[in-house]
Design an enzyme around this catalytic site. Sequence first.
Site, PDB file in Angstrom:
ATOM      1  N   ALA A  11      37.417  38.036  -2.383  1.00  0.00           N
ATOM      2  CA  ALA A  11      38.644  38.218  -3.266  1.00  0.00           C
ATOM      3  C   ALA A  11      39.916  37.601  -2.348  1.00  0.00           C
ATOM      4  O   ALA A  11      39.600  37.364  -0.911  1.00  0.00           O
ATOM      5  CB  ALA A  11      39.004  39.572  -3.662  1.00  0.00           C
ATOM      6  N   GLY A  12      40.981  37.430  -2.626  1.00  0.00           N
ATOM      7  CA  GLY A  12      42.125  37.231  -2.028  1.00  0.00           C
ATOM      8  C   GLY A  12      41.831  36.051  -1.055  1.00  0.00           C
ATOM      9  O   GLY A  12      41.398  35.038  -1.576  1.00  0.00           O
ATOM     10  N   ARG A  34      30.244  43.127  -1.581  1.00  0.00           N
ATOM     11  CA  ARG A  34      29.955  43.093  -3.009  1.00  0.00           C
ATOM     12  C   ARG A  34      29.210  41.632  -3.433  1.00  0.00           C
ATOM     13  O   ARG A  34      29.574  40.488  -3.536  1.00  0.00           O
ATOM     14  CB  ARG A  34      31.223  42.847  -4.214  1.00  0.00           C
ATOM     15  CG  ARG A  34      32.102  44.162  -3.841  1.00  0.00           C
ATOM     16  CD  ARG A  34      33.519  44.188  -4.568  1.00  0.00           C
ATOM     17  NE  ARG A  34      34.388  43.215  -3.605  1.00  0.00           N
ATOM     18  CZ  ARG A  34      35.650  43.524  -3.899  1.00  0.00           C
ATOM     19  NH1 ARG A  34      36.087  44.059  -4.837  1.00  0.00           N
ATOM     20  NH2 ARG A  34      36.570  42.693  -3.285  1.00  0.00           N
ATOM     21  N   VAL A  60      31.352  44.608   7.437  1.00  0.00           N
ATOM     22  CA  VAL A  60      31.758  44.283   9.041  1.00  0.00           C
ATOM     23  C   VAL A  60      31.973  45.458   9.928  1.00  0.00           C
ATOM     24  O   VAL A  60      31.838  45.299  11.055  1.00  0.00           O
ATOM     25  CB  VAL A  60      32.847  43.369   8.863  1.00  0.00           C
ATOM     26  CG1 VAL A  60      32.760  41.905   8.233  1.00  0.00           C
ATOM     27  CG2 VAL A  60      34.308  44.248   8.472  1.00  0.00           C
ATOM     28  N   SER A 139      49.054  39.328  10.436  1.00  0.00           N
ATOM     29  CA  SER A 139      50.096  39.864   9.554  1.00  0.00           C
ATOM     30  C   SER A 139      51.317  39.950  10.112  1.00  0.00           C
ATOM     31  O   SER A 139      51.304  40.111  11.480  1.00  0.00           O
ATOM     32  CB  SER A 139      49.791  41.353   8.814  1.00  0.00           C
ATOM     33  OG  SER A 139      50.759  41.861   8.121  1.00  0.00           O
ATOM     34  N   TYR A 152      48.265  50.746   9.929  1.00  0.00           N
ATOM     35  CA  TYR A 152      48.130  49.402   9.595  1.00  0.00           C
ATOM     36  C   TYR A 152      48.790  48.231  10.496  1.00  0.00           C
ATOM     37  O   TYR A 152      48.179  47.448  11.032  1.00  0.00           O
ATOM     38  CB  TYR A 152      48.367  49.029   8.018  1.00  0.00           C
ATOM     39  CG  TYR A 152      48.183  47.619   7.682  1.00  0.00           C
ATOM     40  CD1 TYR A 152      47.074  47.079   7.337  1.00  0.00           C
ATOM     41  CD2 TYR A 152      49.454  46.822   7.568  1.00  0.00           C
ATOM     42  CE1 TYR A 152      46.918  45.695   7.254  1.00  0.00           C
ATOM     43  CE2 TYR A 152      49.498  45.509   7.120  1.00  0.00           C
ATOM     44  CZ  TYR A 152      48.223  44.903   6.984  1.00  0.00           C
ATOM     45  OH  TYR A 152      48.051  43.704   6.748  1.00  0.00           O
ATOM     46  N   THR A 187      47.758  39.709  -3.790  1.00  0.00           N
ATOM     47  CA  THR A 187      46.343  39.541  -3.849  1.00  0.00           C
ATOM     48  C   THR A 187      45.894  40.888  -4.308  1.00  0.00           C
ATOM     49  O   THR A 187      46.779  41.821  -4.854  1.00  0.00           O
ATOM     50  CB  THR A 187      45.646  39.157  -2.582  1.00  0.00           C
ATOM     51  OG1 THR A 187      45.939  40.316  -1.620  1.00  0.00           O
ATOM     52  CG2 THR A 187      46.180  38.044  -2.170  1.00  0.00           C
TER      53      THR A 187
END
Length: 251
Positions: A11-12, A34, A60, A139, A152, A187
């Site tokens: 995804a994303g 997934r 991971v 980020s 985060y 996302t």
Amino acid sequence: MAIILITGATAGFGKACAEKFAQNGNDLIITGRRQERLNDLQTTLEKQYGIKVLPLAFDVRDQKTVSTVLGGIPENWKKVSVLVNNAGLAAGLSSIEEGDLNDWEEMIDTNVKGLLYVSRAVIPWLIDQRKGHIINLGSIAGSQVYAKGNVYCASKAAVAALSKGMRIDLLPYGIKVTDVQPGAAETEFSLVRFKGNEDKAKGVYQGLKPLSAEDVADVIYYCATLPPHVCINELEITPLQQASAYYYHRV
């Protein structure tokens, strides 16, 4: 034609990177938790672009599995040119005294330790070739801490520091390292952070035209396809309406 290894490809940013590199004729190793999504992506990309895809389903955070699975792939697949360390997430948005310990563990184990586990497995392949490129998904939060982002932000600060450390340590081997630092990007990121609460997730981007996964993938592809003597060490990218982690112009 090159081999590109992308973590978190279901995804994303990861999926968008897989699509971008496949469009340009590269073979892919795609990883994620997934299996069904990996298989679907493999089928789509191989059929659409005539490239080869090796899907590897693992988490991971599991060091032994990372080492076993990556170490066990066929030798011809180990000729990786680019590693995109994309797997990562934010979990929760709480003041430090109210933080969920499980959320903290998940972010640190995925964003920091997972990146290290995969890098440790792949770097020897790049050293053998005396070339390659590691692109770490950081980020804007890694340099600009915001309220309730505590752990985060700390995990992405670690990505920034690790990217600089990798760049220094791998300098003798001709290996590039780039830390790509997106700002607001729509996302599954906020949906994951808010445990599937769609209203909260949508609220993050209210009044904005955020970055898309494809925008970030384009930047990553650009970094990966510069001349061999050119290395972008660090790159911050935001939507026009976001000047920093704190300043937005919402309309």
